[in-house]
Enzyme design. Structure first.
Site, PDB file in Angstrom:
ATOM      1  N   ASP A 144    -107.110  -8.817 -23.598  1.00  0.00           N
ATOM      2  CA  ASP A 144    -105.799  -8.168 -23.726  1.00  0.00           C
ATOM      3  C   ASP A 144    -105.918  -6.724 -24.214  1.00  0.00           C
ATOM      4  O   ASP A 144    -105.007  -6.201 -24.858  1.00  0.00           O
ATOM      5  CB  ASP A 144    -104.881  -8.956 -24.670  1.00  0.00           C
ATOM      6  N   LYS A 201    -107.206  -3.668 -19.924  1.00  0.00           N
ATOM      7  CA  LYS A 201    -108.158  -3.397 -18.841  1.00  0.00           C
ATOM      8  C   LYS A 201    -107.459  -3.152 -17.513  1.00  0.00           C
ATOM      9  O   LYS A 201    -107.927  -2.378 -16.695  1.00  0.00           O
ATOM     10  CB  LYS A 201    -109.139  -4.567 -18.706  1.00  0.00           C
ATOM     11  N   GLY A 259    -104.747 -12.303 -17.349  1.00  0.00           N
ATOM     12  CA  GLY A 259    -103.620 -11.596 -16.752  1.00  0.00           C
ATOM     13  C   GLY A 259    -103.755 -10.115 -16.991  1.00  0.00           C
ATOM     14  O   GLY A 259    -103.974  -9.671 -18.116  1.00  0.00           O
ATOM     15  N   HIS A 260    -103.653  -9.320 -15.923  1.00  0.00           N
ATOM     16  CA  HIS A 260    -103.706  -7.873 -16.044  1.00  0.00           C
ATOM     17  C   HIS A 260    -102.330  -7.306 -15.724  1.00  0.00           C
ATOM     18  O   HIS A 260    -101.793  -7.545 -14.645  1.00  0.00           O
ATOM     19  CB  HIS A 260    -104.746  -7.285 -15.088  1.00  0.00           C
ATOM     20  N   GLN A 302    -110.847 -11.064 -19.721  1.00  0.00           N
ATOM     21  CA  GLN A 302    -110.989 -11.392 -21.140  1.00  0.00           C
ATOM     22  C   GLN A 302    -111.757 -10.286 -21.891  1.00  0.00           C
ATOM     23  O   GLN A 302    -111.712  -9.132 -21.506  1.00  0.00           O
ATOM     24  CB  GLN A 302    -111.644 -12.765 -21.330  1.00  0.00           C
TER      25      GLN A 302
END
Length: 432
Positions: free
Chosen positions: A13, A16, A40-41, A225
């Site tokens: 988080d 990225k 999740g991005h 991650q």
């Protein structure tokens, strides 16, 4: 031309998605090398928020090659939904070439059921898994009983492997966890339809990457991650089920390590963590609540509230070491605006006043660590419009300079807002 790997330095988080999206403008190929749809991005482009869980972040750019590598565990339902949503929104460029490795392992329904059943039964000792089936899929991969994309496209082989897998999985679901057994016919019908739909995307992605590298194209390797969720180098067992360190960019995409020229580590200007596990600099007070609210710290995949704390440079130095990071991209500096005082953790105090500058492997030791802080004055000026370092408040520059000094790596980017344009870029990582 340099090829660049982007990895997180904390517990994920770190932002990225935005950085990969920015660097994709200079790249020709973006390759995702590990993890699954537990990551999740979040990207903000022209004020529009897009959340990607499986597809590489570079997919929003024209004329790019996007690769889901063999190190990823692949949920076909999630992939097809993302493609459909991007297409419907009109933000999936028609010139984008999107490929899935034929060697990537498939997340099956029994993986999700087992993941959720285990977590539900682990009262008091929860890992904090997302329940997406990631861990069980990696377990089957290592146990050599997994189903790969190439198997899914071979109907007789797929049906044989599915039938064999369900003997064990249904036994566990029914007799250990008290769940209903799963139907082979129902799964087969659903997944063979998935196979038909994803077949145009499936390829030997190792060969594609090798061909592009030999052409002199620029490759961006995208991790999911963060370092401290690495199954080997993280705060085990409160980790993910894959290697998040940069070394896996090679194994997880099928290219040699000599193809990766540079590793950029993403550092959030404070620290967050989703799920369980020790967190030495966690703030369980009004300041932590303020950072959580201003930073909108909710998991992009689960929606869970992230735990927030001061920047922990012991964690970051660990990540710099194990991933060979030489360049840093700092994110979410703007979230700290308005705080009177800021702190940076430079070490941990353990029993008998022993100071350590490394992350203890023993979680009891880590949980007992007391952070050693340096304190800084904060700033109140709005920094989201800053175009260069000189436009940042003096106190913000002091904070960043100390971060860089403590890390042992060079700062090449500072994000001062969520949008693409709200970024100070000091160096292009692709330039030799």
């Amino acid at each position: 031309m340099a090829n660049v790997a982007v990895v997180g330095t904390q517990w994920g988080d770190e932002g990225k998605g935005k950085i990969v999206d920015l660097y994709t403008a200079q790249a020709d190929v973006v390759a995702r090398f590990q993890g699954g749809n537990n990551a999740g991005h979040t990207l903000v482009v022209n004020g529009r928020k897009t959340i990607l869980h499986l597809i590489p972040s570079g997919v929003l750019h024209e004329d790019k090659i996007c690769v889901i590598g063999n190190g990823v565990v692949f949920d076909p339902a999630v992939f097809l939904k993302e493609v459909d949503e991007l297409t419907q929104a009109g933000i999936l460029p028609s010139s984008t070439k999107l490929y899935i490795s034929e060697k990537a392992h498939v997340i099956m329904p029994y993986h999700r059921h087992l993941d959720q059943a285990r977590e539900a039964k682990s009262s008091g000792k929860k890992i904090g898994t997302t329940g997406r089936g990631i861990g069980p899929a990696y377990e089957d991969k290592v146990a050599r009983i997994g189903i790969r994309i190439g198997d899914l496209l071979d109907e007789p082989l797929f049906l044989e492997k599915l039938e064999h897998a369900l003997i064990e999985k249904n036994f566990l679901l029914k007799d250990l966890y008290g769940q209903e057994p799963l139907s082979a016919d129902k799964i087969a019908k659903e997944y063979l339809e998935f196979a038909r739909k994803i077949k145009p995307f499936v390829a030997d992605t190792s060969l594609i990457l090798d061909t592009e590298i030999k052409k002199g194209k620029r490759i961006l390797f995208e991790g999911a991650q963060g370092c401290h969720l690495d199954v080997d180098h993280g705060t085990y067992p409160y980790v993910t089920s894959s290697n998040t360190a940069s070394g896996n960019a090679s194994c997880g995409s099928g290219i040699g390590p000599n193809a990766i020229s540079r590793v950029v580590g993403i550092v959030k200007a404070y620290t967050t963590r989703v799920g369980e596990g020790p967190f030495p600099t966690e703030l369980q007070d009004d300041i932590g609540d303020h950072i959580q609210k201003v930073g909108q710290e909710f998991g992009a995949t689960t929606g869970r509230k992230r735990r927030c704390g001061w920047l922990d440079m012991v964690l970051v130095r660990h990540a710099v070491r194990v991933s060979g990071i030489t360049k840093l991209a700092i994110t979410k500096l703007d979230v700290l605006t308005g705080l009177e005082k800021l702190r940076i953790c430079t070490g941990y105090r353990m029993g008998d006043n022993l100071i350590t500058h490394a992350v203890p492997a023993n979680l009891k030791d880590l949980s007992a660590c007391i952070p050693v802080y340096e304190e800084f004055n904060g700033w109140h000026e709005n920094i989201t419009g800053a175009l260069n370092m000189n436009e940042l408040p003096e106190n913000a520059r002091k904070y960043l300079n100390r971060l860089e000094e403590l890390s042992g790596a060079k700062m090449i980017l500072v994000s001062v807002g969520a949008g693409r344009e709200e970024t100070i870029q000091l160096e292009n990582p692709f330039q030799d």
